[in-house]
Motif scaffolding. Structure first.
Motif, short mmCIF file in Angstrom:
data_model
loop_
_atom_site.label_atom_id
_atom_site.label_comp_id
_atom_site.label_asym_id
_atom_site.label_seq_id
_atom_site.Cartn_x
_atom_site.Cartn_y
_atom_site.Cartn_z
N VAL A 527 -23.55 -22.36 2.25
CA VAL A 527 -23.01 -21.26 1.47
C VAL A 527 -24.13 -20.27 1.17
N GLY A 528 -23.88 -18.99 1.42
CA GLY A 528 -24.85 -17.96 1.09
C GLY A 528 -25.29 -17.19 2.31
N ILE A 529 -24.92 -15.92 2.39
CA ILE A 529 -25.25 -15.11 3.56
C ILE A 529 -26.72 -14.72 3.57
N ASN A 530 -27.36 -14.65 2.42
CA ASN A 530 -28.72 -14.14 2.38
C ASN A 530 -29.78 -15.21 2.62
N ALA A 531 -29.51 -16.41 2.16
CA ALA A 531 -30.60 -17.37 2.01
C ALA A 531 -30.80 -18.32 3.18
N ILE A 532 -29.81 -18.51 4.04
CA ILE A 532 -29.92 -19.69 4.90
C ILE A 532 -29.53 -19.44 6.36
N GLY A 618 -37.24 -14.98 -3.37
CA GLY A 618 -35.90 -14.50 -3.69
C GLY A 618 -35.14 -15.50 -4.54
N LEU A 619 -34.30 -14.99 -5.42
CA LEU A 619 -33.47 -15.83 -6.26
C LEU A 619 -32.01 -15.49 -5.96
N TYR A 620 -31.20 -16.52 -5.63
CA TYR A 620 -29.82 -16.32 -5.22
C TYR A 620 -28.90 -17.12 -6.13
N LEU A 653 -30.68 -20.68 -6.45
CA LEU A 653 -31.51 -21.10 -5.33
C LEU A 653 -32.73 -20.20 -5.29
N ILE A 654 -33.91 -20.79 -5.39
CA ILE A 654 -35.14 -20.01 -5.29
C ILE A 654 -35.74 -20.26 -3.90
N ASN A 664 -36.54 -23.88 0.04
CA ASN A 664 -35.36 -23.59 -0.77
C ASN A 664 -35.26 -24.66 -1.84
N SER A 665 -35.35 -24.27 -3.11
CA SER A 665 -35.29 -25.22 -4.20
C SER A 665 -34.34 -24.72 -5.27
N LYS A 666 -33.90 -25.62 -6.11
CA LYS A 666 -32.99 -25.23 -7.18
C LYS A 666 -33.78 -24.86 -8.43
#
Length: 670
Positions: A527-532, A618-620, A653-654, A664-666
């Motif tokens: 889930v997430g278009i920007n991060a993964i 980035g923070l999502y 998600l940071i 990628n960490s919470k």
């Protein structure tokens, strides 16, 4: 020296402009207010929304609702319009939870169900901004009071939708036009500048259904979260919208739709003699951005009547078609509107158990009368059907052939990613011409069996399918397939990569490649278009690099924002470049983030060794939307950042990235 009359006129103009600029501010407090107050200070607020509805407001007036206030069974329906640069503004004041307009209440057990209206209702008004409200509208029962979600997407004992006893003609926000004129009663058909920002609209119990006929007194496609429409007008009227913004809103648990635009006179473009009518009524400068729309009975969005100035971007839509079949985002009677950077997932049309079926479960659907609509830079995954459900025939009484005229331009799907979508991934349904499907990636995991390209054999289609990568890991024999019509088809399929399993019927392609495209990490998207989604970049040496077919009008950018050349041979797929090295992931014991949960708005990121060079952080949020980003040059083993103080409590998600590594960490915000 100026003459006295000139000076007097100048002074009058200054006084007039000053009065416009000042406006008035009114305060509403459901707890401490009194309707007998003057309402002009925080110490003397009004109490009821009904008080606002007795007023006529004007340029630069502000109506502020107290945070933490709740109004039951009251409709926001005031009179008046603002002016250009001086809109009427409805907003919150104070601190705490958003003020709530609850369309239901002890005196209105069935909610606000006034035909053609909503909890918030504007009629022939413009230059208005509405911000930071919470809006809901559902029937009050013992069960719904305890759990409002329990009354949604549930059929009655016989399983039919048409007898759903809880459905009604309900909306959250409705903006309506009809035979619009100015206050001087001269023709002025345009409604300008309606901005809806940061609204939380939820539990709008409209009416489930697929048709356009009334069910339980409501037409399903007109009920839901936000509805902007031109009502049926007299033949001489051409009311329309211009400069509409819906931004940063959350719409959840809504029937039938999340948001919709419409002109109920049903004028199409193009349509023979209807072209002039459509041009006079088209919606201009419509923008829908940064919204999250989820748990919707049918469609998240229905975008009608917009033109090339329309922009639908950076929205996240999930858990749609929960009560009846429906594509997540669809257009109708639209020309040239752009959809980009959107994410759509968990469309349940084929798997929910209320009114499931094998139709309309895709992320995007250019439907009747959609011409030249562009879908780009978007991410579709885990839907009942795929990313593109092509229904863009003219559908006009002036052209009954089903094939658009030669001057018509088909719709475009480019630089998009489809991952693990089911059903028909790219489906050409009604007769259409000129569709362009190029530079997309279609990733299919083992264990699912979509139809990669599907043509409705009873209709005629003309389309081009260039530079796409089909990465098919589905089971041989029982996995993915193709379904092509035997007659009336004009397809041009070139310069694609077909990798993995090759089902029977895989199309001929004179420049076909079947070798591994060498993605960085395919199938890793969640889930997430920007991060993964960096996994769909190409490694150096990929056969997809510089082996595509040149497309001059290519949109200018790839999925990742790199500039495209109009003359150089492009790559196949969504990434344009010479290849990127695979990022290694910082392990859990090589990086520490503290304090976590965050306190005092400061976060320290510590590495187990010194690093140097540029680092992106980035923070999502959990919808995949970027809420904070900073780029730093680091020459140490420790980084301190200070995100925006307006972050809501929750889990984020940071993402920390440099040229060689990624993490990628919470991060928890208290």
């Amino acid at each position: 020296m100026k003459n006295s009359s000139s000076i007097k006129l100048f002074c009058i103009m200054v006084m007039f402009i000053s009065n416009i600029c000042i406006g008035a501010t009114y305060y509403i407090d459901s707890v401490a207010g009194l309707d007998s107050n003057n309402g002009t200070t925080t110490a003397t607020p009004w109490k009821n929304i009904a008080k606002i509805n007795t007023m006529t407001f004007g340029a630069n007036d502000k109506i502020l609702l107290k945070c933490g206030s709740v109004w039951y069974g009251q409709q926001l329906k005031f009179s008046g319009s603002g002016l250009a640069n001086f809109p009427i503004v409805i907003d919150q004041y104070g601190t705490g939870a958003k003020p709530i307009l609850n369309g239901s209440g002890p005196t209105k057990p069935n909610g606000i169900t006034t035909v053609d209206q909503g909890v918030v209702y504007l009629y022939n008004q413009d230059y208005i901004e509405i911000n930071n409200l919470e809006i809901t509208n559902y029937p009050i029962t013992a069960a719904s009071t305890a759990n409002p979600s329990s009354i949604f997407f549930i059929g009655i004992s016989d399983g039919t939708l048409n007898n759903n006893p809880l459905g009604a003609d309900r909306r959250g926000v409705m903006i309506a036009l009809k035979d619009k004129v100015t206050t001087t009663n001269t023709a002025s058909s345009v409604c300008n500048h309606i901005y809806l920002k940061n609204l939380y609209i939820h539990h709008i119990k409209g009416q489930l259904g697929n048709g356009s006929s009334a069910v339980n007194g409501a037409i399903p496609k007109k009920t839901g979260g936000i509805y902007l429409t031109v009502l049926n007008e007299s033949s001489s009227s051409n009311s329309r919208f211009n400069d509409i913004l819906i931004d940063g809103c959350e719409i959840a648990y809504s029937e039938n739709i999340g948001l919709a635009f419409d002109n109920e006179d049903n004028v199409y473009y193009p349509g023979g003699n209807e072209i002039a009518q459509w041009t006079a009524r088209k919606f201009t400068n419509m923008k829908v951005s940064n919204n999250t729309i989820h748990h919707i009975g049918k469609n998240a969005m229905i975008i009608r009547c917009t033109d090339e100035t329309g922009l639908i971007e950076r929205n996240v839509c999930y858990e749609t078609a929960l009560g009846t079949t429906g594509n997540t985002m669809f257009t109708a009677r639209a020309k040239g509107t752009v959809f980009q950077y959107n994410e759509g997932y968990f469309n349940r049309a084929a798997t929910q158990n209320i009114d499931s079926g094998n139709i309309d479960g895709s992320m995007y659907d250019p439907d009747f009368g959609s011409v030249g609509v562009i879908f780009q830079y978007s991410y579709s995954h885990d839907n009942s059907h795929g990313i593109y459900w092509g229904c863009n025939t003219r559908s006009s009484t002036n052209n009954t052939s089903g094939i658009p005229d030669p001057e018509d331009v088909g719709c475009t799907l480019r630089y998009c990613i489809s991952q693990n979508d089911r059903g028909g991934i790219v489906y050409f349904n009604y007769s259409s011409a000129g569709n362009e499907i190029y530079n997309n990636v279609f990733y299919i995991k083992s264990g699912i069996s979509p139809t990669i390209i599907k043509e409705n054999s009873g209709n005629q289609h003309a389309y081009r399918f260039y530079n796409n990568i089909i990465y098919n890991l589905s089971n041989a024999g029982s996995g993915a397939s193709y379904s092509f019509g035997s007659t009336g088809q004009s397809r041009d399929i070139k310069n694609n990569i077909f990798y993995g399993n090759h089902p029977s019927g895989e199309p001929q392609d004179p420049a076909k490649l079947t070798t591994d495209p060498k993605f960085v990490n395919p199938g890793a998207g969640v889930v997430g278009i920007n991060a993964i989604l960096d996994g769909y970049k190409l490694l150096p040496g990929s056969p997809a690099i510089s082996s595509g077919k040149l497309i001059t009008s290519n949109g200018g950018f790839d999925f990742y924002g790199s500039v495209l050349s109009a003359s150089a041979i492009p790559n196949r797929g969504v990434y344009e470049g010479t290849g990127t090295m695979s990022n290694t992931v910082w392990s859990d014991d090589s990086i520490a983030i503290y304090p976590n949960p965050i306190k005092d708005n400061k976060v320290t990121i510590s590495f187990n060794k010194s690093i140097s060079g540029p680092v992106s952080i980035g923070l999502y949020n959990l919808s995949g939307q970027l809420v904070y980003k900073t780029n730093l040059v680091v020459v140490d083993s420790k980084i301190e950042i200070q995100p925006d103080t307006n972050l809501n409590s929750g889990v984020y998600l940071i993402r920390i990235e440099n040229d060689a590594s990624i993490s990628n960490s919470k991060l928890v915000v208290e």
